[in-house]
Design an enzyme around this catalytic site. Structure first.
Site, mmCIF file in Angstrom:
data_model
loop_
_atom_site.group_PDB
_atom_site.id
_atom_site.type_symbol
_atom_site.label_atom_id
_atom_site.label_comp_id
_atom_site.label_asym_id
_atom_site.label_seq_id
_atom_site.Cartn_x
_atom_site.Cartn_y
_atom_site.Cartn_z
ATOM 1 N N CYS A 1 -19.013 1.317 13.352
ATOM 2 C CA CYS A 1 -19.628 2.519 12.748
ATOM 3 C C CYS A 1 -19.231 3.803 13.463
ATOM 4 C CB CYS A 1 -21.144 2.381 12.748
ATOM 5 S SG CYS A 1 -21.677 0.973 11.763
ATOM 6 N N CYS B 1 -24.710 7.451 6.523
ATOM 7 C CA CYS B 1 -24.826 6.024 6.162
ATOM 8 C C CYS B 1 -26.229 5.497 6.497
ATOM 9 C CB CYS B 1 -23.771 5.210 6.910
ATOM 10 S SG CYS B 1 -23.988 3.440 6.663
ATOM 11 N N LEU C 1 -1.465 -20.892 -1.009
ATOM 12 C CA LEU C 1 -2.382 -19.758 -1.144
ATOM 13 C C LEU C 1 -3.695 -20.137 -1.822
ATOM 14 C CD1 LEU C 1 -0.131 -16.683 -2.052
ATOM 15 C CD2 LEU C 1 -1.442 -17.040 0.021
ATOM 16 N N CYS D 1 -16.350 5.325 11.850
ATOM 17 C CA CYS D 1 -16.391 5.377 10.386
ATOM 18 C C CYS D 1 -16.555 6.809 9.866
ATOM 19 C CB CYS D 1 -17.547 4.515 9.890
ATOM 20 S SG CYS D 1 -17.715 4.558 8.097
ATOM 21 N N CYS E 1 -15.787 -1.295 8.270
ATOM 22 C CA CYS E 1 -17.094 -1.792 7.819
ATOM 23 C C CYS E 1 -16.980 -3.305 7.599
ATOM 24 C CB CYS E 1 -17.507 -1.064 6.541
ATOM 25 S SG CYS E 1 -19.253 -1.260 6.175
ATOM 26 N N GLU F 1 -2.528 -7.339 -5.669
ATOM 27 C CA GLU F 1 -3.974 -7.472 -5.915
ATOM 28 C C GLU F 1 -4.334 -8.890 -6.352
ATOM 29 O OE1 GLU F 1 -6.305 -5.596 -5.000
ATOM 30 O OE2 GLU F 1 -5.069 -3.910 -4.426
ATOM 31 N N GLN G 1 -9.416 -13.524 -2.932
ATOM 32 C CA GLN G 1 -9.874 -14.681 -2.143
ATOM 33 C C GLN G 1 -8.939 -15.020 -0.989
ATOM 34 O OE1 GLN G 1 -12.715 -16.019 -3.257
ATOM 35 N NE2 GLN G 1 -12.764 -15.481 -5.404
ATOM 36 N N THR H 1 -13.615 -23.609 -0.946
ATOM 37 C CA THR H 1 -14.727 -22.646 -0.915
ATOM 38 C C THR H 1 -16.036 -23.294 -1.347
ATOM 39 O OG1 THR H 1 -13.066 -21.083 -1.669
ATOM 40 C CG2 THR H 1 -15.325 -20.275 -1.559
ATOM 41 N N ARG I 1 0.827 -1.209 0.000
ATOM 42 C CA ARG I 1 0.000 0.000 0.000
ATOM 43 C C ARG I 1 0.867 1.267 0.000
ATOM 44 N NH1 ARG I 1 -3.707 -2.175 -1.760
ATOM 45 N NH2 ARG I 1 -5.342 -3.314 -0.699
HETATM 46 S S1 SF4 Z 1 -21.284 3.696 9.164
HETATM 47 FE FE1 SF4 Z 1 -22.011 2.525 7.424
HETATM 48 S S2 SF4 Z 1 -20.290 2.417 6.038
HETATM 49 FE FE2 SF4 Z 1 -19.519 3.013 8.047
HETATM 50 S S3 SF4 Z 1 -18.947 1.103 9.099
HETATM 51 FE FE3 SF4 Z 1 -21.050 1.560 9.659
HETATM 52 S S4 SF4 Z 1 -22.271 0.441 8.177
HETATM 53 FE FE4 SF4 Z 1 -20.217 0.587 7.337
#
Ligand code: SF4
Length: 334
Positions: free
Chosen positions: A194, A203, A75, A197, A187, A32, A37, A291, A20
């Site tokens: 949340c 949201c 992997l 977030c 999330c 990537e 998976q 899977t 990153r």
């Molecule tokens: S606020 Fe919404 S987008 Fe943010 S973590 Fe919670 S559910 Fe996910």
């Protein structure tokens, strides 16, 4: 969407992952593909080893399928690595080793779909191309309160367009990574955080206390279960293995195995083909969960004489550790 707040959150909070911190398209592509998976924690040690061994695309293009499959053994989903070798050779031959910087050219390479092309374009080249993966689908479904089934391609396409609209208003390299990081660390599928977030003010799922109700995903079919008789076959102090041609685990080596009810049917079949079975003994049953399927492998030791099948490869016991083999069979003790 408050994109500035999202980007500021990423700037302050993201994990300092090797891949990153880079804008090198080769490294972004490798990471990537490996992350498809597969969890970040599982990918990291492999990623570090791979970029040490293959620091450039030219080095990777010099490798071959078998060596590379051994490098990534453990992997899973090995077709992606077969495609990586093919793509590396194409980039060296057709693009003089310079990673393509157009979305259309990226999509022509084996194993690169819209998600990977979008990730490379946005992270490496800072161009506004949507990269919609499972994490981003979850964030957007919750944020928007999208009640469509996200297993359906047409619904994912609609979300992809919405994501495209957002990235066009953002700094692409930050937006893509911020959405990936938000989906992975905040999330989360269960117990999203949340309160931390940056998108919580608007949201839908958070404001309506429905945070785990999205995304809508219809139930998957149960995993298909297979029962195999798996044979550790000894022939003149060597062991018989086969290279898989099936799409699952293609190119990996395995002990020969048969979806058949009894060992005596296999013995009779061998005898019909001129292979004399002088000894067989049940060892143990191993289970491996993929899977979409489950393998129950009833393992027998077998000693044969006269001849071996053309598709088998004879190996010394100590060489078996050096060949690429799926974990399902690697765990079988011989
Ligand atoms: S606020 Fe919404 S987008 Fe943010 S973590 Fe919670 S559910 Fe996910």
């Amino acid at each position: 969407m408050d994109i500035l707040r999202l980007e500021a959150w990423y700037d302050k909070n993201h994990r300092k992952l090797l891949f990153r911190e880079s804008k090198n398209p080769y490294l972004i592509w490798v990471s990537e593909i490996m992350l498809q998976q597969t969890q970040v924690e599982a990918v990291l040690p492999f990623f570090e080893r791979l970029i040490q061994k293959y620091p450039t695309i030219e080095e990777l293009a010099k490798s071959d399928e078998v060596t590379f499959q051994k490098d990534v053994e453990g992997l899973g989903y090995y077709r992606r690595f077969k495609n990586m070798i093919k793509a590396a050779k194409i980039i060296v031959l057709d693009y003089q080793g310079i990673f393509p910087n157009s979305y259309e050219d990226l999509l022509k390479l084996p194993g690169i779909g819209k998600y990977t092309a979008g990730a490379i374009m946005s992270i490496a080249y800072n161009k506004p191309y949507s990269a919609l993966d499972g994490n981003v689908i979850r964030v957007l479904s919750r944020y928007l309160g999208n009640s469509e089934d996200m297993r359906m391609e047409k619904n994912r396409k609609i979300l992809d367009k919405i994501n495209q609209g957002y990235i066009e208003k953002a700094t692409p390299m930050i937006y893509t990574q911020a959405m990936m990081e938000l989906g992975a660390k905040v999330c989360r599928p269960r117990n999203p955080k949340c309160e931390e977030c940056p998108l919580n003010e608007h949201c839908f799922a958070f404001l309506n206390d429905q945070r785990e109700d999205f995304p809508i995903l219809t139930k998957l079919k149960d995993k298909k279960e297979f029962n195999y008789i798996t044979l550790i076959i000894q022939y003149e102090n060597k062991y018989c293995l086969r290279k898989r041609t099936e799409s699952l685990l293609e190119g990996m080596y395995e002990y020969p195995q048969y979806e058949i009810e009894s060992i005596s049917n296999i013995v009779n079949d061998f005898e019909d083909q001129g292979i004399h079975v002088s000894y067989y003994q049940y060892q143990k049953t191993y289970k491996h969960i993929f899977t979409h399927q489950i393998w129950n492998m009833h393992v027998y030791k077998v000693i044969i004489k006269e001849k071996v099948l053309d598709e088998w490869i004879l190996m010394n016991k100590e060489d078996i550790i050096t060949i690429p083999m799926a974990i399902a069979h690697r765990k079988i003790k011989i």
